[in-house]
Design an enzyme around this catalytic site. Structure first.
Site, PDB file in Angstrom:
ATOM      1  N   HIS A  63      15.444 -52.312 -32.817  1.00 51.29           N
ATOM      2  CA  HIS A  63      16.560 -52.102 -33.755  1.00 51.29           C
ATOM      3  C   HIS A  63      16.079 -52.367 -35.182  1.00 51.29           C
ATOM      4  O   HIS A  63      16.299 -53.470 -35.703  1.00 51.29           O
ATOM      5  CB  HIS A  63      17.701 -53.076 -33.443  1.00 51.29           C
ATOM      6  CG  HIS A  63      18.400 -52.804 -32.162  1.00 51.29           C
ATOM      7  ND1 HIS A  63      19.533 -52.035 -32.079  1.00 51.29           N
ATOM      8  CD2 HIS A  63      18.134 -53.195 -30.896  1.00 51.29           C
ATOM      9  CE1 HIS A  63      19.944 -51.974 -30.825  1.00 51.29           C
ATOM     10  NE2 HIS A  63      19.104 -52.670 -30.071  1.00 51.29           N
TER      11      HIS A  63
ATOM     12  N   CYS B 234      17.247 -47.590 -29.571  1.00 51.33           N
ATOM     13  CA  CYS B 234      17.413 -48.331 -28.324  1.00 51.33           C
ATOM     14  C   CYS B 234      17.978 -47.435 -27.210  1.00 51.33           C
ATOM     15  O   CYS B 234      17.260 -46.608 -26.680  1.00 51.33           O
ATOM     16  CB  CYS B 234      18.254 -49.579 -28.576  1.00 51.33           C
ATOM     17  SG  CYS B 234      18.028 -50.793 -27.277  1.00 51.33           S
TER      18      CYS B 234
ATOM     19  N   GLU C  71      17.290 -51.529 -37.895  1.00 46.63           N
ATOM     20  CA  GLU C  71      18.394 -51.725 -38.858  1.00 46.63           C
ATOM     21  C   GLU C  71      18.636 -53.196 -39.176  1.00 46.63           C
ATOM     22  O   GLU C  71      19.119 -53.524 -40.250  1.00 46.63           O
ATOM     23  CB  GLU C  71      19.694 -51.084 -38.343  1.00 46.63           C
ATOM     24  CG  GLU C  71      20.233 -51.595 -37.022  1.00 46.63           C
ATOM     25  CD  GLU C  71      19.623 -50.911 -35.814  1.00 46.63           C
ATOM     26  OE1 GLU C  71      18.628 -50.185 -35.979  1.00 46.63           O
ATOM     27  OE2 GLU C  71      20.130 -51.124 -34.695  1.00 46.63           O
TER      28      GLU C  71
HETATM   29  N1  GLN Z   1      21.748 -50.485 -22.475  1.00 43.12           N
HETATM   30  C1  GLN Z   1      20.380 -50.377 -22.840  1.00 43.12           C
HETATM   31  C2  GLN Z   1      19.547 -51.540 -22.342  1.00 43.12           C
HETATM   32  O1  GLN Z   1      20.053 -52.566 -21.974  1.00 43.12           O
HETATM   33  C3  GLN Z   1      20.223 -50.220 -24.332  1.00 43.12           C
HETATM   34  C4  GLN Z   1      20.637 -51.431 -25.111  1.00 43.12           C
HETATM   35  C5  GLN Z   1      20.853 -51.176 -26.565  1.00 43.12           C
HETATM   36  O2  GLN Z   1      21.078 -50.038 -27.014  1.00 43.12           O
HETATM   37  N2  GLN Z   1      20.830 -52.226 -27.354  1.00 43.12           N
HETATM   38  O3  GLN Z   1      18.357 -51.462 -22.307  1.00 43.12           O
END
Ligand code: GLN
Length: 561
Positions: free
Chosen positions: A527, A401, A529
């Protein structure tokens, strides 16, 4: 009333006892016998969901497969997919997708009652904690039982008995037990049995006090789970039994374990499964089934690694490892299936910013790098420096992410020469906004539950490292973000050796990138995970660990890599 049996789990003495793991392990005892299990977590805080909480304060925010349209009163809808990290534990142990409505917060309960008061649902009445708040709590618990009809519904109460915030929930449970009648509910109290090192003794007094507090609220525990550094000796169990008015066989040890997935087996050995079945009048016809043997065989895999690798995890929430609990577990699952123990080195990227030579030294010493998710600007330059290091030194790398977005920032800077490239989350005035808000996010004003959440289809390009991992053209993984890698820049980056390995259906949202001519540098916007299970590791984590092992053993001295 339904046929469902309820097991309530409360905590005493201190928080952080691993009540979630105890709850999930108790669920597993029922699953071993073929019963269907569902779980509720009650969080007594006033937030509607944990999505706006800082992970340093609260640990990871878990993301569900589905987004729930929470309608506290007609005409009001809130989207909820971000729930307590204990649901990650439930999903991993019970191998089951949990629904966001299973996470009940005080915020949701009070919001429902107050909004309904405003629309005139209780005209003429004084709205009170008893009965209106407690009724709403009981309605929510029964709602889960009615919708999913599990044989067993676990209900974990967050916090510690005696906390002011949890009082309405404990009162609701007292009423609930009375209404359901005997042998329909059980109450398990998890407490700390501390070791006083100077005298080498385990102490039961805090347990006695916390049980007294429960009793003063009209709740008598049926089972006491004693969290301690070691197994509880017989005399300590006897003392707890006597003072807390619980049969000796219902006092259960919850010792420190290296692999948390061992706990159901430790409970089973102490007869807890059978005891709970007896208590809930489930009869003796169901005995330990195949899932018990499977779990035992699985533990052999976790107990006997043939090697060890070190993964560096640079990030901004590294002061508490619970911030990354699903990632930690996904790495462990992937390690077990590759026959290695994964040691995680948490690295504070603010320190990297102050001391780049420390960064070089420490990243050199790890076998692979996982760049973590995150929000906001603190420690972010250090995260970008990490990704630049991985590109320059060709180190196995997985960005998750934010970690993937920052990999792209680093690539733009070091390979494309856009020295001031950045994400607008960190630098809204950057001349090269290579990561920017998703189009639909530009109009969003409210913060709670408004990110792009839940599972979405991901279209993977054949021939990529990502495809090698998943071996499928379409997958579903979970998202939690507002920003994304800008397609215009990513297309330009293609000429410099960057591959867009996955997008959404429209092709406009980039879901994964990787770098050509490097050993294995991959970033994913999703994600993975959250869907990794001890018996079914996430494909991309599994591949990451496999590549690290190969790199370490075969390619370390290959000049081409
Ligand atoms: N801050 C970033 C976004 O909002 C990544 C978010 C995250 O790592 N879950 O896109």
């Amino acid at each position: 009333m339904t046929e469902t049996r309820y097991v309530f789990i409360t905590g005493g003495v201190v928080s952080g006892l691993g009540k979630g793991v105890v709850t999930a392990s108790i669920g597993k005892l029922f699953q071993f016998r073929g019963y269907s299990v569902d779980a509720i977590k009650i969080d007594p805080y006033l937030n509607v969901d944990p999505g706006t909480l800082n992970p340093i304060e609260h640990g990871e925010v878990f993301v569900c497969e589905k987004v729930w349209d929470f309608e506290p009163a007609p005409g009001y809808i809130f989207h909820i997919a971000e729930i307590d990290q204990d649901f990650g534990t439930y999903e991993r142990f019970l191998d089951k997708e949990m629904h966001p409505s299973n996470n009940i917060t005080s915020g949701q309960i009070y919001l429902s009652v107050i909004l309904r008061e405003r629309i005139g649902r209780y005209l003429g009445k004084t709205i009170q904690v008893i009965p209106h708040i407690t009724d709403e709590i009981k309605r929510r618990i029964r709602g889960v039982a009615e919708r999913n009809k599990p044989d067993i519904l676990l209900v974990e109460v967050g916090g510690t008995v005696g906390d002011i915030e949890a009082m309405p929930f404990l009162e609701a449970i007292r009423q609930f037990r009375l209404e359901e009648g005997i042998r329909r509910t059980a109450l398990v109290h998890v407490t700390l049995v501390p070791l006083l090192e100077t005298i080498g003794q385990l102490k039961t007094k805090p347990t006695q006090h916390s049980v007294k507090t429960l009793q003063s609220l009209g709740l008598q525990p049926d089972v006491i789970v004693g969290r301690a550094v070691s197994e509880l000796p017989e005399d300590i169990k006897r003392k707890i039994s006597l003072f807390c008015s619980v049969p000796l066989e219902a006092v259960v040890s919850d010792p420190d374990v290296e692999v948390v997935y061992e706990l159901p087996l430790i409970f089973e050995k102490q007869g807890l499964g059978e005891y709970l079945c007896k208590l809930l009048d489930l009869g003796r016809e169901r005995t330990l089934g195949e899932s018990y043997d499977k779990w035992r065989r699985l533990m052999d895999l976790y107990r006997n690694p043939r090697g060890r690798i070190v993964v560096g995890m640079p990030g901004k929430y590294v002061m508490i490892t619970d911030s990354y609990i699903s990632i930690n577990e996904a790495l462990r699952h992937a390690g077990a299936f590759n026959g290695v123990k994964v040691e995680i080195k948490y690295l504070d990227t603010e320190r990297f910013e102050k001391d780049p030579s420390y960064m070089e030294e420490v990243l050199e010493s790890v076998d692979g790098i996982l760049l973590t998710p995150g929000f906001g600007s603190r420690g972010v330059e250090g995260m970008i420096m990490t990704a630049e290091y991985a590109i320059k030194k060709n180190k196995p790398f997985l960005g998750i992410c934010f970690g993937a977005q920052l990999l792209f920032v680093a690539f733009s800077r070091v390979v494309m020469g856009l020295k001031k490239a950045n994400t607008t989350e960190v630098d809204p005035n950057t001349p090269h906004p290579v990561v920017d808000l998703l189009p639909e996010q530009k109009v969003v004003k409210l913060k709670g539950g408004t990110m792009r959440l839940g599972a979405h289809p991901i279209y993977i390009r054949k021939g990529t490292r990502l495809y090698e991992a998943y071996n499928k053209p379409i997958i579903y993984e979970r998202f939690r973000h507002r920003y994304h890698i800008m397609p215009e820049y990513a297309l330009k980056a293609g000429k410099h050796g960057l591959t867009i390995s996955a997008t959404d259906k429209s092709g406009r949202i980039i879901n994964a990138i990787e770098i050509e001519n490097k050993y294995w540098i991959v970033g994913v916007q999703f994600h993975p995970e959250f869907k990794s299970r001890p018996n079914r590791p996430s494909p991309i984590y599994k591949m990451f660990i496999q590549k690290i092992i190969n790199f370490k053993t075969r390619f370390k001295n290959d000049p081409k890599c």
